[in-house]
Design a protein around this motif. Structure first.
Motif, PDB file in Angstrom:
ATOM      1  N   MET A   1       0.842  -1.183   0.000  1.00  0.00           N
ATOM      2  CA  MET A   1       0.000   0.000   0.000  1.00  0.00           C
ATOM      3  C   MET A   1       0.884   1.242   0.000  1.00  0.00           C
ATOM      4  SD  MET A   1      -3.068   0.821   2.586  1.00  0.00           S
ATOM      5  CE  MET A   1      -2.626   2.071   3.755  1.00  0.00           C
ATOM      6  N   ASN A   2       0.602   2.194  -0.896  1.00  0.00           N
ATOM      7  CA  ASN A   2       1.365   3.426  -0.954  1.00  0.00           C
ATOM      8  C   ASN A   2       0.930   4.358   0.163  1.00  0.00           C
ATOM      9  OD1 ASN A   2       2.776   2.624  -3.194  1.00  0.00           O
ATOM     10  ND2 ASN A   2       1.365   3.571  -4.626  1.00  0.00           N
ATOM     11  N   LYS A   3       1.922   4.862   0.912  1.00  0.00           N
ATOM     12  CA  LYS A   3       1.641   5.793   1.984  1.00  0.00           C
ATOM     13  C   LYS A   3       1.526   7.191   1.417  1.00  0.00           C
ATOM     14  CE  LYS A   3       3.191   6.087   6.475  1.00  0.00           C
ATOM     15  NZ  LYS A   3       4.224   6.094   7.480  1.00  0.00           N
ATOM     16  N   LYS A   4       0.542   7.931   1.864  1.00  0.00           N
ATOM     17  CA  LYS A   4       0.357   9.310   1.431  1.00  0.00           C
ATOM     18  C   LYS A   4       1.313  10.188   2.244  1.00  0.00           C
ATOM     19  CE  LYS A   4      -3.832  10.986   0.473  1.00  0.00           C
ATOM     20  NZ  LYS A   4      -5.185  11.559   0.680  1.00  0.00           N
ATOM     21  N   PRO A   5       2.041  11.095   1.581  1.00  0.00           N
ATOM     22  CA  PRO A   5       2.941  11.986   2.323  1.00  0.00           C
ATOM     23  C   PRO A   5       2.166  12.831   3.344  1.00  0.00           C
ATOM     24  CG  PRO A   5       3.334  12.146  -0.036  1.00  0.00           C
ATOM     25  CD  PRO A   5       2.106  11.317   0.147  1.00  0.00           C
ATOM     26  N   THR A   6       2.804  13.133   4.473  1.00  0.00           N
ATOM     27  CA  THR A   6       2.156  13.898   5.531  1.00  0.00           C
ATOM     28  C   THR A   6       1.646  15.237   5.034  1.00  0.00           C
ATOM     29  OG1 THR A   6       3.516  12.818   7.188  1.00  0.00           O
ATOM     30  CG2 THR A   6       2.469  14.867   7.841  1.00  0.00           C
ATOM     31  N   ALA A   7       2.450  15.922   4.213  1.00  0.00           N
ATOM     32  CA  ALA A   7       2.026  17.229   3.695  1.00  0.00           C
ATOM     33  C   ALA A   7       0.723  17.100   2.921  1.00  0.00           C
ATOM     34  CB  ALA A   7       3.113  17.826   2.810  1.00  0.00           C
ATOM     35  N   LEU A   8       0.579  16.027   2.177  1.00  0.00           N
ATOM     36  CA  LEU A   8      -0.642  15.804   1.404  1.00  0.00           C
ATOM     37  C   LEU A   8      -1.814  15.487   2.334  1.00  0.00           C
ATOM     38  CD1 LEU A   8      -1.567  15.855  -1.501  1.00  0.00           C
ATOM     39  CD2 LEU A   8      -0.968  13.460  -1.686  1.00  0.00           C
ATOM     40  N   LYS A   9      -1.546  14.746   3.424  1.00  0.00           N
ATOM     41  CA  LYS A   9      -2.602  14.470   4.400  1.00  0.00           C
ATOM     42  C   LYS A   9      -3.090  15.772   5.038  1.00  0.00           C
ATOM     43  CE  LYS A   9      -1.171   9.847   5.829  1.00  0.00           C
ATOM     44  NZ  LYS A   9      -0.666   9.053   6.954  1.00  0.00           N
ATOM     45  N   ILE A  10      -2.146  16.656   5.366  1.00  0.00           N
ATOM     46  CA  ILE A  10      -2.517  17.934   5.986  1.00  0.00           C
ATOM     47  C   ILE A  10      -3.334  18.780   5.016  1.00  0.00           C
ATOM     48  CG2 ILE A  10      -1.577  20.126   6.843  1.00  0.00           C
ATOM     49  CD1 ILE A  10       0.779  18.423   7.975  1.00  0.00           C
ATOM     50  N   ILE A  11      -2.884  18.843   3.761  1.00  0.00           N
ATOM     51  CA  ILE A  11      -3.574  19.647   2.752  1.00  0.00           C
ATOM     52  C   ILE A  11      -4.989  19.142   2.520  1.00  0.00           C
ATOM     53  CG2 ILE A  11      -3.587  20.176   0.279  1.00  0.00           C
ATOM     54  CD1 ILE A  11      -0.559  20.419   0.409  1.00  0.00           C
ATOM     55  N   THR A  12      -5.172  17.812   2.567  1.00  0.00           N
ATOM     56  CA  THR A  12      -6.511  17.242   2.332  1.00  0.00           C
ATOM     57  C   THR A  12      -7.331  17.143   3.612  1.00  0.00           C
ATOM     58  OG1 THR A  12      -5.643  14.987   2.518  1.00  0.00           O
ATOM     59  CG2 THR A  12      -5.798  15.930   0.294  1.00  0.00           C
ATOM     60  N   GLY A  13      -6.792  17.610   4.724  1.00  0.00           N
ATOM     61  CA  GLY A  13      -7.547  17.626   5.972  1.00  0.00           C
ATOM     62  C   GLY A  13      -7.446  16.357   6.798  1.00  0.00           C
ATOM     63  N   ASN A  14      -6.462  15.479   6.493  1.00  0.00           N
ATOM     64  CA  ASN A  14      -6.262  14.224   7.214  1.00  0.00           C
ATOM     65  C   ASN A  14      -7.576  13.472   7.407  1.00  0.00           C
ATOM     66  OD1 ASN A  14      -5.007  12.142   8.574  1.00  0.00           O
ATOM     67  ND2 ASN A  14      -4.804  13.256  10.499  1.00  0.00           N
ATOM     68  N   PRO A  15      -8.204  13.051   6.283  1.00  0.00           N
ATOM     69  CA  PRO A  15      -9.520  12.411   6.380  1.00  0.00           C
ATOM     70  C   PRO A  15      -9.551  11.177   7.273  1.00  0.00           C
ATOM     71  CG  PRO A  15      -8.634  12.239   4.142  1.00  0.00           C
ATOM     72  CD  PRO A  15      -7.693  13.090   4.930  1.00  0.00           C
ATOM     73  N   GLY A  16      -8.439  10.442   7.389  1.00  0.00           N
ATOM     74  CA  GLY A  16      -8.423   9.252   8.226  1.00  0.00           C
ATOM     75  C   GLY A  16      -8.263   9.555   9.696  1.00  0.00           C
ATOM     76  N   LYS A  17      -7.922  10.802  10.044  1.00  0.00           N
ATOM     77  CA  LYS A  17      -7.745  11.262  11.436  1.00  0.00           C
ATOM     78  C   LYS A  17      -6.721  10.442  12.208  1.00  0.00           C
ATOM     79  CE  LYS A  17     -11.024  14.271  10.793  1.00  0.00           C
ATOM     80  NZ  LYS A  17     -10.619  15.402  10.017  1.00  0.00           N
ATOM     81  N   ARG A  18      -5.808   9.796  11.483  1.00  0.00           N
ATOM     82  CA  ARG A  18      -4.740   9.049  12.161  1.00  0.00           C
ATOM     83  C   ARG A  18      -3.659  10.022  12.598  1.00  0.00           C
ATOM     84  NH1 ARG A  18      -5.855   5.524   7.645  1.00  0.00           N
ATOM     85  NH2 ARG A  18      -6.941   3.692   8.412  1.00  0.00           N
ATOM     86  N   PRO A  19      -2.901   9.675  13.633  1.00  0.00           N
ATOM     87  CA  PRO A  19      -1.813  10.564  14.075  1.00  0.00           C
ATOM     88  C   PRO A  19      -0.802  10.779  12.937  1.00  0.00           C
ATOM     89  CG  PRO A  19      -2.164   8.773  15.645  1.00  0.00           C
ATOM     90  CD  PRO A  19      -3.013   8.482  14.467  1.00  0.00           C
ATOM     91  N   LEU A  20      -0.342  11.998  12.799  1.00  0.00           N
ATOM     92  CA  LEU A  20       0.616  12.336  11.747  1.00  0.00           C
ATOM     93  C   LEU A  20       2.037  12.172  12.270  1.00  0.00           C
ATOM     94  CD1 LEU A  20      -1.112  15.564  10.385  1.00  0.00           C
ATOM     95  CD2 LEU A  20      -1.221  13.259   9.439  1.00  0.00           C
ATOM     96  N   PRO A  21       2.953  11.690  11.422  1.00  0.00           N
ATOM     97  CA  PRO A  21       4.351  11.571  11.844  1.00  0.00           C
ATOM     98  C   PRO A  21       4.913  12.945  12.217  1.00  0.00           C
ATOM     99  CG  PRO A  21       4.015  10.579   9.668  1.00  0.00           C
ATOM    100  CD  PRO A  21       2.755  11.265  10.048  1.00  0.00           C
ATOM    101  N   GLN A  22       5.741  12.977  13.219  1.00  0.00           N
ATOM    102  CA  GLN A  22       6.308  14.247  13.676  1.00  0.00           C
ATOM    103  C   GLN A  22       7.674  14.544  13.064  1.00  0.00           C
ATOM    104  OE1 GLN A  22       4.487  16.384  15.649  1.00  0.00           O
ATOM    105  NE2 GLN A  22       2.921  14.862  15.194  1.00  0.00           N
ATOM    106  N   ASN A  23       8.387  13.514  12.619  1.00  0.00           N
ATOM    107  CA  ASN A  23       9.756  13.715  12.147  1.00  0.00           C
ATOM    108  C   ASN A  23       9.954  13.395  10.667  1.00  0.00           C
ATOM    109  OD1 ASN A  23      10.714  14.478  14.746  1.00  0.00           O
ATOM    110  ND2 ASN A  23      10.620  12.336  15.343  1.00  0.00           N
ATOM    111  N   GLU A  24       8.905  13.542   9.882  1.00  0.00           N
ATOM    112  CA  GLU A  24       9.022  13.271   8.457  1.00  0.00           C
ATOM    113  C   GLU A  24       9.932  14.321   7.803  1.00  0.00           C
ATOM    114  OE1 GLU A  24       5.867  11.935   5.207  1.00  0.00           O
ATOM    115  OE2 GLU A  24       5.613  13.998   5.823  1.00  0.00           O
ATOM    116  N   PRO A  25      10.810  13.905   6.890  1.00  0.00           N
ATOM    117  CA  PRO A  25      11.666  14.884   6.210  1.00  0.00           C
ATOM    118  C   PRO A  25      10.821  15.903   5.451  1.00  0.00           C
ATOM    119  CG  PRO A  25      12.349  12.633   5.702  1.00  0.00           C
ATOM    120  CD  PRO A  25      11.060  12.543   6.454  1.00  0.00           C
ATOM    121  N   LYS A  26      11.250  17.161   5.495  1.00  0.00           N
ATOM    122  CA  LYS A  26      10.536  18.237   4.806  1.00  0.00           C
ATOM    123  C   LYS A  26      11.518  18.998   3.919  1.00  0.00           C
ATOM    124  CE  LYS A  26       7.177  18.620   8.418  1.00  0.00           C
ATOM    125  NZ  LYS A  26       7.239  18.782   9.821  1.00  0.00           N
ATOM    126  N   PRO A  27      11.720  18.487   2.687  1.00  0.00           N
ATOM    127  CA  PRO A  27      12.653  19.171   1.784  1.00  0.00           C
ATOM    128  C   PRO A  27      12.126  20.547   1.389  1.00  0.00           C
ATOM    129  CG  PRO A  27      11.589  17.329   0.673  1.00  0.00           C
ATOM    130  CD  PRO A  27      11.120  17.315   2.088  1.00  0.00           C
TER     131      PRO A  27
END
Length: 153
Positions: A1-27
């Protein structure tokens, strides 16, 4: 299963309401340099789209290879479509008319292109869930003054 990037989850409103990673790389949202190995037509697509995606924050300094693949797929698809246009869908083969091999090539590049385009928000479906900051439109009076129109007395 392809994981959706955190930035994309935030932009789409995190529809799954799962906890977001805190240390994901942010280029940094800075367009990478166009690779010298890309064919001319693919470089044209890079030049056309990179700055637009950079302004939207959808192309970062580490996305070079993925964006190069997108541009290469688009250039190769166009090449296959030119061949189909020139020679037609059916071409002469050893045993008479056969399907132009460029048809299969076009289908494969179109499929790959659709996948790459979705990763950069370049199709209506993937774009529909994005909420990116838009550039503010300039004040009409400022635009008029910047235009340097001569004063009429």
């Amino acid at each position: 299963m392809n994981k959706k990037p955190t930035a994309l989850k935030i932009i789409t409103g995190n529809p799954g309401k799962r906890p977001l990673p805190q240390n994901e790389p942010k280029p940094k949202p800075v367009a990478p340099k166009c690779p010298a190995w890309l064919p001319k037509e693919a470089k044209r697509h890079w030049k056309e789209m990179a700055s637009k995606l950079e302004k939207l924050g959808l192309l970062t300094e580490v996305d070079g290879q993925a964006f190069a693949d997108y541009c290469l797929c688009l250039a190769r698809l166009e090449e296959a479509e030119r061949d189909i246009k020139e020679r037609g869908i059916l071409v002469e083969g050893d045993r008479g008319k056969v399907k132009n091999p460029a048809c299969q090539i076009a289908r494969e590049y179109r499929s790959a292109l659709q996948k790459w385009a979705a990763r950069f928000g370049l199709d209506p479906q993937s774009r529909s869930g994005l909420d990116v900051a838009r550039e503010e439109e300039g004040d009409p009076m400022d635009e008029l003054l910047k235009a340097g129109r001569p004063h009429v007395l």
